[in-house]
Write a protein that holds these residues in place. Structure first.
Motif, short mmCIF file in Angstrom:
data_model
loop_
_atom_site.label_atom_id
_atom_site.label_comp_id
_atom_site.label_asym_id
_atom_site.label_seq_id
_atom_site.Cartn_x
_atom_site.Cartn_y
_atom_site.Cartn_z
N VAL A 1 -8.67 -16.56 12.39
CA VAL A 1 -9.32 -15.60 13.73
C VAL A 1 -8.96 -14.26 13.54
O VAL A 1 -9.92 -13.59 13.66
N LEU A 2 -7.95 -13.68 13.06
CA LEU A 2 -7.58 -12.39 13.04
C LEU A 2 -8.51 -11.48 11.86
O LEU A 2 -8.39 -10.34 11.89
N ASP A 3 -8.90 -12.40 10.88
CA ASP A 3 -9.40 -11.46 9.37
C ASP A 3 -10.61 -10.71 10.16
O ASP A 3 -10.98 -9.84 9.38
N VAL A 4 -11.27 -11.04 11.06
CA VAL A 4 -12.51 -10.54 11.48
C VAL A 4 -12.17 -9.09 12.02
O VAL A 4 -12.87 -8.10 12.04
N ALA A 5 -10.94 -8.80 12.43
CA ALA A 5 -10.48 -7.46 12.87
C ALA A 5 -10.21 -6.64 11.51
O ALA A 5 -9.69 -5.40 11.62
N PHE A 6 -9.96 -6.86 10.18
CA PHE A 6 -9.65 -6.31 9.14
C PHE A 6 -10.63 -5.11 8.79
O PHE A 6 -11.80 -5.44 9.05
N VAL A 7 -10.14 -3.89 8.61
CA VAL A 7 -10.95 -2.81 8.44
C VAL A 7 -10.58 -2.16 6.89
O VAL A 7 -11.43 -1.59 6.26
N ALA A 8 -9.42 -2.52 6.21
CA ALA A 8 -8.90 -1.76 5.11
C ALA A 8 -7.70 -2.49 4.49
O ALA A 8 -7.20 -3.10 5.14
N VAL A 9 -7.57 -2.00 3.16
CA VAL A 9 -6.27 -2.27 2.54
C VAL A 9 -5.55 -0.94 2.16
O VAL A 9 -5.97 0.01 1.67
N ALA A 10 -4.25 -0.99 2.55
CA ALA A 10 -3.35 0.25 2.05
C ALA A 10 -2.42 -0.59 1.07
O ALA A 10 -2.18 -1.63 1.12
N PHE A 11 -1.57 0.40 0.50
CA PHE A 11 -0.82 -0.07 -0.41
C PHE A 11 0.69 0.49 -0.40
O PHE A 11 0.69 1.83 -0.14
N ASN A 12 1.77 -0.20 -0.32
CA ASN A 12 3.18 0.17 -0.08
C ASN A 12 3.44 1.28 -1.23
O ASN A 12 3.11 1.08 -2.39
N ARG A 13 3.93 2.43 -0.75
CA ARG A 13 4.01 3.38 -1.80
C ARG A 13 5.28 3.33 -2.90
O ARG A 13 5.10 3.76 -3.96
N ASP A 14 6.12 2.41 -2.53
CA ASP A 14 7.15 2.06 -3.41
C ASP A 14 6.91 0.64 -4.36
O ASP A 14 7.25 1.18 -5.69
N THR A 15 6.29 -0.02 -3.85
CA THR A 15 6.24 -1.44 -4.46
C THR A 15 4.79 -1.79 -4.84
O THR A 15 4.31 -2.47 -5.68
N GLN A 16 3.51 -1.14 -4.40
CA GLN A 16 2.30 -1.02 -4.40
C GLN A 16 2.07 -2.30 -4.12
O GLN A 16 0.64 -2.85 -4.22
N ALA A 17 2.67 -3.15 -3.09
CA ALA A 17 2.19 -4.38 -2.50
C ALA A 17 0.90 -3.81 -1.53
O ALA A 17 1.06 -2.85 -0.81
N PRO A 18 -0.18 -4.84 -1.65
CA PRO A 18 -1.25 -4.71 -0.82
C PRO A 18 -0.83 -5.02 0.86
O PRO A 18 -0.29 -6.02 0.96
N ILE A 19 -1.48 -4.11 1.72
CA ILE A 19 -1.11 -4.46 3.21
C ILE A 19 -2.35 -4.38 3.77
O ILE A 19 -3.24 -3.43 3.69
#
Length: 88
Positions: free
Chosen positions: A27-45
């Motif tokens: 349902v909510l992936d339709v509102a997705f706009v970008a990917v950011a990355f955690n500055r410490d772990t580089q995990a995608p958000i």
């Protein structure tokens, strides 16, 4: 844009880290706009359009926009502030 779900899955696989996303994704992936990355772990958000996500959530849960906004801000708002601190 490519299919948001496929794109988010590809990012997660590429970085070999789980990506922080909103559920239900179907349902909510339709509102997705970008990917950011955690500055410490580089995990995608995953980053979402707030207004669009709230409107989608309201429709999905069959509640008013105001009720959805209150729920969203209470349950997701803290995460947003936490994530913002990690990616600033």
């Amino acid at each position: 844009m490519t299919d948001p779900t496929a794109f988010l899955n590809a990012i997660s696989e590429r970085h070999r880290l789980p990506i922080a996303v909103l559920e239900p994704r179907a349902v909510l992936d339709v509102a997705f706009v970008a990917v950011a990355f955690n500055r410490d772990t580089q995990a995608p958000i995953a980053v979402y359009d707030h207004e669009k996500a709230v409107a989608i959530y309201a429709e999905h849960e069959k509640v008013t926009y105001r009720e959805a906004l209150e729920w969203f801000d209470f349950n997701v708002g803290g995460l947003v502030l936490w994530v913002q601190d990690l990616i600033d």
